[in-house]
Design a protein around this motif. Structure first.
Motif, PDB file in Angstrom:
ATOM      1  N   HIS A  46       0.964  -1.448  -0.011  1.00 42.91           N
ATOM      2  CA  HIS A  46       0.101   0.655  -0.124  1.00 42.91           C
ATOM      3  C   HIS A  46       0.680   1.551   0.239  1.00 42.91           C
ATOM      4  O   HIS A  46      -0.242   2.433   0.547  1.00 42.91           O
ATOM      5  N   PHE A  47       2.303   1.350  -0.594  1.00 46.98           N
ATOM      6  CA  PHE A  47       3.047   2.912  -1.281  1.00 46.98           C
ATOM      7  C   PHE A  47       3.683   2.835   0.904  1.00 46.98           C
ATOM      8  O   PHE A  47       4.481   3.347   0.706  1.00 46.98           O
ATOM      9  N   ASN A  48       2.444   3.414   1.113  1.00 47.51           N
ATOM     10  CA  ASN A  48       3.027   3.456   2.541  1.00 47.51           C
ATOM     11  C   ASN A  48       3.364   5.592   2.377  1.00 47.51           C
ATOM     12  O   ASN A  48       4.710   5.276   3.363  1.00 47.51           O
ATOM     13  N   LEU A  49       3.225   6.149   1.568  1.00 50.70           N
ATOM     14  CA  LEU A  49       4.191   7.040   1.316  1.00 50.70           C
ATOM     15  C   LEU A  49       3.909   8.375   2.561  1.00 50.70           C
ATOM     16  O   LEU A  49       2.150   7.705   2.995  1.00 50.70           O
ATOM     17  N   PHE A  50       4.513   8.841   2.441  1.00 53.51           N
ATOM     18  CA  PHE A  50       3.908  10.213   3.786  1.00 53.51           C
ATOM     19  C   PHE A  50       2.619  11.143   2.941  1.00 53.51           C
ATOM     20  O   PHE A  50       3.489  12.179   2.119  1.00 53.51           O
ATOM     21  N   PRO A  51       1.382  11.061   3.692  1.00 57.23           N
ATOM     22  CA  PRO A  51       0.511  11.656   2.983  1.00 57.23           C
ATOM     23  C   PRO A  51       0.479  13.573   2.425  1.00 57.23           C
ATOM     24  O   PRO A  51       0.155  13.656   2.094  1.00 57.23           O
ATOM     25  N   HIS A  52       1.648  13.926   4.283  1.00 56.22           N
ATOM     26  CA  HIS A  52       1.684  15.372   3.950  1.00 56.22           C
ATOM     27  C   HIS A  52       2.898  16.191   3.872  1.00 56.22           C
ATOM     28  O   HIS A  52       3.654  17.178   3.333  1.00 56.22           O
ATOM     29  N   MET A  53       3.994  15.060   2.805  1.00 55.81           N
ATOM     30  CA  MET A  53       4.855  15.295   1.939  1.00 55.81           C
ATOM     31  C   MET A  53       4.566  15.335   1.015  1.00 55.81           C
ATOM     32  O   MET A  53       3.929  14.782   0.257  1.00 55.81           O
ATOM     33  N   PRO A 110       1.105  12.892  -2.725  1.00 50.29           N
ATOM     34  CA  PRO A 110       0.662  11.032  -3.011  1.00 50.29           C
ATOM     35  C   PRO A 110      -0.463  11.544  -3.235  1.00 50.29           C
ATOM     36  O   PRO A 110      -0.845  10.529  -3.867  1.00 50.29           O
ATOM     37  N   GLN A 168       2.306   6.915  -7.009  1.00 50.27           N
ATOM     38  CA  GLN A 168       2.434   6.698  -5.765  1.00 50.27           C
ATOM     39  C   GLN A 168       3.869   5.504  -5.714  1.00 50.27           C
ATOM     40  O   GLN A 168       4.703   5.853  -4.520  1.00 50.27           O
ATOM     41  N   ARG A 173      11.721   7.089  -3.331  1.00 51.10           N
ATOM     42  CA  ARG A 173      12.959   6.726  -1.758  1.00 51.10           C
ATOM     43  C   ARG A 173      12.969   5.951  -1.294  1.00 51.10           C
ATOM     44  O   ARG A 173      13.314   6.463  -0.258  1.00 51.10           O
TER      45      ARG A 173
END
Lengths: 274, 328
Positions: free
Chosen positions: A119-126, A168, A176, A183
């Motif tokens: 589920h990618f787990n990108l940092f959504p606030h960046m 994201p 993503q 990353r």
């Protein structure tokens, strides 16, 4: 072997670069793992050589994701030993005794192991770029300028040079996941772990992600890929492992395992997915 | 174009699916409905009654002697009152700042794997949420009676020296301590709900990148939990502004309400001064409520700004309401 450090006694390496070149990147020796009374890994033994792309397939619940998570110590193993690049993961061995690593030491081990999540787990606030430069700056102490230059280059490499300032939520699933790969690459890992990287994607977005992974494999990166993409496994993988019920049922070259499975369980599984 | 409608017929309702086939003649719009509106006699009646009652009340209050409007006008901008209003604001701001920081610490303690830390935090919440803040403030006011000396020696066994505490903490200081320690218990639950609302995958991703626990908290988890934490914290600020009146229990009397009462004790005009204090409180809470409105708008927007679209199903954990969770 006196085993003063955490090196693998079987391969008997000191920490020197020349010696390490002959050590397998991942060396799992009888690794077992239970959650409560449920034993999800039963004495897994396998090796991944440098530059090798190993694909792991198997039905859900077969333990393949857990095994991947053990490699970078997101889960700790209950029995057996797991070495990455000759280093014992999660523990320090002194004589016959094992000592749990401190959080900072475990973090140090994880720095060199990239992980890409389902589920990618990108940092959504960046933004995409901020996602990529966060760890190099905070963990490796890289200068912001250098990190941005490297991050921009990596985003371009995964085909997202134009999307650096996007959040994201403004990116498709495939984009993503490619940011997530960039990353992980930003930490210059020696090993990349992929945990079903395309399973959460719409079918038409899978190709772009696989292209990036294919390019990465060609560049010589050591990769362990848990996947359901048999085409990718056949084409890119150097080796293929079929897991079921917490054990390795069959392992070999993708061509052999996919084309001429020996085991009944492998045959049954492949007949369902191919 | 396989249009089943023969040419020449009107296009309206021609398509079998009800949609206008592309390239067909524009649909003729049906006549707008003109119906007699349904009447709501009771709505009207109730509205009229309420307006009449309100007008009567206002007219009556305006000429009622006891309200003492001329005193209200006289004291509303009295320098002593506006100074006291400033002190009330200071009490609110300091207590909230300390309350939030301590609340964050307590929330992290409650989520810690260390059972002792967990238990201590639980005990704190149990005591401070389970007793009235008024009673707590009286206790803090008596603190110098309870702890008046420092004993150097082996506890309960041997005493070498006893040092008397001569420092008497200012009542303002005691008031801030009392209010903020109480507030921390409530903020802890709000912060905890916020921290729990962040997808565990975020922490995992940060961990996999080699980030330390504190880096993960500060850079990844706390910023994302703000979406959940800030709106109820705004409510807490409004609530704190009103709770400051209870510092009378310490007894601290330089705040807005205390000052208003002190003045009325001299002038024998309690009701006008209550109105003066109420107007000031209303003024402050109104400003805070406007701020709260914009904060909530700003942070409810964040729902789609955040998470990866595909992951939503597994990611979202409903934020635990700041309430009963703490006491199990």
């Amino acid at each position: 072997m006196s085993g003063a450090t955490g090196t693998n006694p079987a391969t008997g390496t000191a920490g020197t670069t020349e010696a390490r070149a002959s050590v397998p990147m991942v060396d799992a020796v009888s690794v077992s793992k239970s959650f409560g009374s449920n034993e999800v890994l039963k004495s897994i033994t396998l090796r991944v050589q440098r530059g090798e792309v190993m694909c792991v397939i198997g039905p859900s619940g077969s333990g393949k994701s857990t095994f991947l998570r053990c490699i970078n110590h997101l889960e700790s193993v209950d029995a057996g030993r797991l070495y990455v690049d000759g280093d014992l993961i999660g523990y320090r061995q002194k004589g016959d005794r094992l000592y749990e690593l401190k959080a900072s030491e475990a973090a140090q081990q994880r720095r060199d192991i990239g992980m890409v999540f389902q589920h990618f787990n990108l940092f959504p606030h960046m933004t995409a770029l901020e996602n990529v430069i966060e760890a190099p700056i905070r963990v490796n102490g890289m200068s912001k300028q250098a990190a941005v230059a490297r991050g921009t280059e990596l985003l371009a490499r995964v085909g997202l040079g134009q999307q650096a300032s996007h959040y994201p939520s403004q990116l498709s699933g495939g984009q993503q996941q490619r940011v997530a790969i960039a990353r992980a690459l930003a930490m210059d890992p020696k090993l990349m772990l992929f945990d079903e990287p395309t399973s959460a994607l719409d079918p038409e977005l899978v190709g772009d992600v696989l292209d990036v992974m294919r390019e990465l494999a060609t560049s010589g990166m050591t990769m362990v890929v848990v996947t359901h993409e048999m085409g990718f496994a056949r084409e890119v993988g150097d080796s293929l492992v079929f897991m079921d019920g917490g054990v390795i049922v069959e392992a070999g070259t993708p061509r052999d395992v996919l084309g001429n499975p020996q085991h009944e369980r492998t045959k049954a599984f492949l007949s369902k997915v191919l | 174009m396989s249009d089943p409608v023969p040419p020449g017929s009107t296009a309206s309702g021609s398509s079998p699916t009800g949609a206008t086939p592309t390239g067909a003649a524009p649909v003729e719009r049906a006549e707008t409905i003109k119906a007699v509106k349904l009447r709501h006699p009771w709505r009207l009646t109730i509205a009229v009654v309420l307006i009449v009652l309100l007008v009567l009340f206002v007219l009556d209050a305006a000429q009622r002697k006891a309200f003492g409007w001329e005193y209200v006008g006289k004291y509303l901008f009295d320098i002593r009152i506006s100074q006291a209003a400033l002190i009330t604001l200071e009490l609110t701001v300091y207590s909230m700042i300390i309350g939030i920081i301590l609340g964050l610490v307590l929330a992290i303690m409650r989520l810690s794997p260390n059972p002792v830390l967990k238990a201590v935090a639980w005990l704190y919440l149990w005591v401070f949420r389970g007793t009235p803040v008024y009673v707590q403030l009286v206790f803090w006011g008596l603190i110098t009676l309870i702890y008046n000396s420092i004993v150097i020696g082996i506890p309960f066994v041997h005493t070498w020296d006893t040092i008397a505490i001569t420092w008497v903490p200012p009542l303002f200081f005691i008031s801030v301590v009392g209010l903020s320690l109480n507030e921390a218990a409530y903020m802890a639950e709000i912060v905890r709900a916020g921290l729990l609302s962040v997808d565990p995958g975020q922490e995992e991703a940060a961990k996999a990148l080699g980030m330390s626990w504190w880096q993960t908290m500060r850079r990844i988890v706390i910023p994302q939990s703000m979406r959940i934490i800030i709106p109820p914290t705004g409510n807490e600020v409004i609530s704190m502004l009103k709770t400051t009146t209870l510092v009378a229990a310490v007894p601290f009397t330089l705040d807005l309400f205390g000052r208003a009462r002190d003045i009325s004790a001299e002038t024998f005009t309690p009701i006008p001064l209550l109105i003066v204090a109420s107007i000031w409180y209303l003024f402050f809470t109104s400003i805070l409520m406007i701020g709260q409105y914009f904060l909530e708008k700003r942070f409810s927007r964040g729902t789609d700004r955040g998470r990866p679209v595909v992951g939503v199903g597994v990611d979202i954990e409903p934020p635990v309401a700041g309430g009963t969770g703490g006491l199990r």
